[in-house]
Design a protein around this motif. Structure first.
Motif, PDB file in Angstrom:
ATOM      1  N   UNK A 176       0.744  -1.191   0.207  1.00  0.00           N
ATOM      2  CA  UNK A 176       0.299   0.262   0.144  1.00  0.00           C
ATOM      3  C   UNK A 176       0.908   1.659   0.072  1.00  0.00           C
ATOM      4  N   UNK A 177       0.726   2.475  -0.785  1.00  0.00           N
ATOM      5  CA  UNK A 177       1.826   3.036  -0.997  1.00  0.00           C
ATOM      6  C   UNK A 177       0.632   4.806  -0.365  1.00  0.00           C
ATOM      7  N   UNK A 178       1.313   5.670   0.063  1.00  0.00           N
ATOM      8  CA  UNK A 178       0.994   6.663   1.014  1.00  0.00           C
ATOM      9  C   UNK A 178      -0.533   6.928   0.019  1.00  0.00           C
ATOM     10  N   UNK A 179      -0.421   7.153  -0.952  1.00  0.00           N
ATOM     11  CA  UNK A 179      -1.736   7.346  -1.481  1.00  0.00           C
ATOM     12  C   UNK A 179      -3.240   6.833  -1.080  1.00  0.00           C
ATOM     13  N   UNK A 180      -2.808   5.480  -0.862  1.00  0.00           N
ATOM     14  CA  UNK A 180      -4.014   4.684  -0.705  1.00  0.00           C
ATOM     15  C   UNK A 180      -3.958   4.571   1.442  1.00  0.00           C
ATOM     16  N   UNK A 181      -2.986   5.543   2.025  1.00  0.00           N
ATOM     17  CA  UNK A 181      -3.063   5.336   3.223  1.00  0.00           C
ATOM     18  C   UNK A 181      -4.858   5.265   4.237  1.00  0.00           C
ATOM     19  N   UNK A 182      -5.399   6.593   3.660  1.00  0.00           N
ATOM     20  CA  UNK A 182      -6.929   6.839   4.140  1.00  0.00           C
ATOM     21  C   UNK A 182      -7.920   5.830   3.763  1.00  0.00           C
ATOM     22  N   UNK A 183      -7.562   5.053   2.681  1.00  0.00           N
ATOM     23  CA  UNK A 183      -8.514   3.530   2.988  1.00  0.00           C
ATOM     24  C   UNK A 183      -8.118   3.019   4.037  1.00  0.00           C
ATOM     25  N   UNK A 184      -9.639   1.538   4.114  1.00  0.00           N
ATOM     26  CA  UNK A 184      -9.566   0.924   4.977  1.00  0.00           C
ATOM     27  C   UNK A 184      -9.553  -0.881   4.236  1.00  0.00           C
ATOM     28  N   UNK A 222     -11.414  -3.440   3.966  1.00  0.00           N
ATOM     29  CA  UNK A 222     -11.648  -3.276   2.834  1.00  0.00           C
ATOM     30  C   UNK A 222     -12.640  -3.079   1.472  1.00  0.00           C
ATOM     31  N   UNK A 223     -11.729  -1.308   1.711  1.00  0.00           N
ATOM     32  CA  UNK A 223     -11.835  -0.645   0.871  1.00  0.00           C
ATOM     33  C   UNK A 223     -11.134  -0.754   0.323  1.00  0.00           C
ATOM     34  N   UNK A 224      -9.599  -1.312   0.439  1.00  0.00           N
ATOM     35  CA  UNK A 224      -8.630  -1.644   0.013  1.00  0.00           C
ATOM     36  C   UNK A 224      -9.093  -2.568  -0.923  1.00  0.00           C
ATOM     37  N   UNK A 225      -9.467  -3.340  -0.682  1.00  0.00           N
ATOM     38  CA  UNK A 225      -9.775  -5.012  -1.034  1.00  0.00           C
ATOM     39  C   UNK A 225     -11.275  -4.417  -2.988  1.00  0.00           C
ATOM     40  N   UNK A 226     -11.718  -4.171  -2.455  1.00  0.00           N
ATOM     41  CA  UNK A 226     -13.049  -3.289  -3.052  1.00  0.00           C
ATOM     42  C   UNK A 226     -12.425  -2.354  -4.423  1.00  0.00           C
ATOM     43  N   UNK A 227     -11.310  -1.711  -4.025  1.00  0.00           N
ATOM     44  CA  UNK A 227     -11.079  -0.722  -5.196  1.00  0.00           C
ATOM     45  C   UNK A 227      -9.782  -1.610  -5.843  1.00  0.00           C
ATOM     46  N   UNK A 228      -9.367  -2.807  -5.408  1.00  0.00           N
ATOM     47  CA  UNK A 228      -8.309  -3.747  -5.721  1.00  0.00           C
ATOM     48  C   UNK A 228      -9.163  -4.257  -7.717  1.00  0.00           C
ATOM     49  N   UNK A 229     -10.384  -4.380  -6.501  1.00  0.00           N
ATOM     50  CA  UNK A 229     -11.308  -5.888  -7.655  1.00  0.00           C
ATOM     51  C   UNK A 229     -12.361  -5.037  -8.329  1.00  0.00           C
ATOM     52  N   UNK A 230     -12.706  -3.987  -7.571  1.00  0.00           N
ATOM     53  CA  UNK A 230     -14.154  -3.726  -9.252  1.00  0.00           C
ATOM     54  C   UNK A 230     -13.509  -2.373  -9.293  1.00  0.00           C
ATOM     55  N   UNK A 231     -12.014  -1.569  -9.429  1.00  0.00           N
ATOM     56  CA  UNK A 231     -11.169   0.250  -9.732  1.00  0.00           C
ATOM     57  C   UNK A 231     -10.211  -1.129 -10.325  1.00  0.00           C
ATOM     58  N   UNK A 232      -9.654  -1.791 -10.146  1.00  0.00           N
ATOM     59  CA  UNK A 232      -8.805  -2.501 -10.980  1.00  0.00           C
ATOM     60  C   UNK A 232      -6.933  -1.521 -10.444  1.00  0.00           C
ATOM     61  N   UNK A 233      -7.592  -0.621  -8.675  1.00  0.00           N
ATOM     62  CA  UNK A 233      -6.251  -0.478  -9.245  1.00  0.00           C
ATOM     63  C   UNK A 233      -5.439  -1.234  -7.996  1.00  0.00           C
ATOM     64  N   UNK A 234      -4.122  -1.013  -8.517  1.00  0.00           N
ATOM     65  CA  UNK A 234      -2.465  -1.453  -8.264  1.00  0.00           C
ATOM     66  C   UNK A 234      -2.010  -0.802  -7.332  1.00  0.00           C
ATOM     67  N   UNK A 235      -1.437  -1.061  -6.087  1.00  0.00           N
ATOM     68  CA  UNK A 235      -0.650  -0.222  -5.565  1.00  0.00           C
ATOM     69  C   UNK A 235       0.464   0.086  -5.795  1.00  0.00           C
TER      70      UNK A 235
END
Length: 327
Positions: A1-9, A11-24
């Motif tokens: 996880x990068x500092x740009x994802x620091x505010x995410x729980x 559960x939300x990190x996983x949602x961002x990965x699965x639904x938004x294709x977000x890759x740290x």
């Protein structure tokens, strides 16, 4: 996880990965690819291109680089094309302040079961003598600017409930096609927010007519997320649990306090009305509403003119699908 994802729980990190294709691992590269496209639009003044700012556009477009850049460009282009709307773009602007105090928009304290922020609008609260529809749009955009700073909401998004109870035909006659086009461009096409649902309740017949006119200007994805419940609040409760809704929507909570969100933005200035009277509020917003060009619209009539439906293009009528109505 990068500092740009620091505010995410988690559960939300996983949602961002699965639904938004977000890759740290590729996050900075994704951001840089969008930033590199800025030089392709020298006609636009990109006032912000920092990592955190670009990231919200990537999330809004599921990390499709070109789509994220196009949204970023449209965001600044919209502001350049509508300068009067953003001249005094702050909560203390008299027109925006009055709109906020009347609940345009309101925000519920609890998130829905998907972690989305629930925004509410009580349409009949619009006081035409104190602020314009442009002021309402400005208040909504300003509120979204504040809310989208929350990385959780960048990922989870928003839900909007509009209560049309007691919204009169006279008020509806002000919803001209040019005004509606301005709102659609500002909210659908130019802002990095994910809307999971737009719910109409207690809507009169002329709101159905309004939707029929603006439907061709909505993206298919937006159309699928608009629900007309009418007086059937049970259908609303199937999508948003009554435990988190105020009593106006048949929920279990007390009636909504219209000043809740306004107090958050205005803080100690909420009760200071020295600048807010019918004659002193931002005249530039009035001018913007008066001068809105209808050229980009096919129709310039009031959208509640009963004859407007008869003048619609025949092909357009044939292609229209009925809005999901839960009456």
């Amino acid at each position: 996880m990068t500092h740009l994802q620091a505010g995410l729980s988690p559960e939300t990190l996983e949602k961002a990965r699965l639904e938004l294709n977000e890759n740290p691992d590729t996050l900075h590269q994704d951001i840089q690819e969008v930033r590199d496209m800025v030089i392709t639009r020298p006609d636009i003044g990109f006032l912000r291109t920092d990592d955190a700012f670009i990231l919200r556009f990537l999330r809004a477009r599921k990390f499709q680089h070109f789509e994220a850049f196009r949204l970023l460009a449209q965001y600044f282009e919209y502001r350049q094309q509508n300068l009067d709307m953003f001249k005094s773009f702050k909560a203390t602007d008299p027109g925006i302040k009055q709109a906020l105090k009347d609940g345009f928009p309101g925000g519920l304290a609890n998130l829905d079961h998907y972690g989305r922020k629930i925004l509410v609008l009580f349409a009949a609260n619009w006081d035409q003598s104190r602020y314009t529809l442009v002021d309402i749009l400005r208040a909504i955009l300003l509120s979204l600017e504040a809310m989208i700073e929350d990385p959780e909401l960048q990922v989870n998004g928003f839900v909007l409930i509009i209560d049309w109870s007691n919204f009169t035909f006279k008020q509806a006659s002000k919803l001209t096609p040019s005004m509606l086009r301005l709102a659609i461009e500002g909210l659908q096409d130019s802002f990095p927010a994910r809307f999971g649902g737009i719910h109409f309740v207690n809507q009169p017949w002329y709101i159905h007519a309004l939707y029929t006119v603006i439907r061709p200007f909505l993206k298919e994805k937006t159309r699928k997320r608009i629900f007309l419940h009418g007086n059937n609040l049970n259908s609303l409760h199937q999508l948003i649990h009554p435990e988190i809704l105020p009593s106006e929507f048949g929920g279990m909570l007390p009636p909504y306090d219209m000043g809740t969100w306004a107090r958050t933005l205005l803080d100690h200035e909420y009760d200071d009305d020295s600048e807010c009277n019918a004659d002193s509020y931002n005249t530039s917003a009035k001018d913007t509403e008066k001068d809105l060009s209808p050229k980009s619209m096919k129709r310039s009539q009031s959208v509640v003119d009963p004859g407007v439906l008869k003048r619609m293009d025949k092909n357009e009528e044939e292609n229209m699908q009925p809005l999901l109505s839960l009456d």
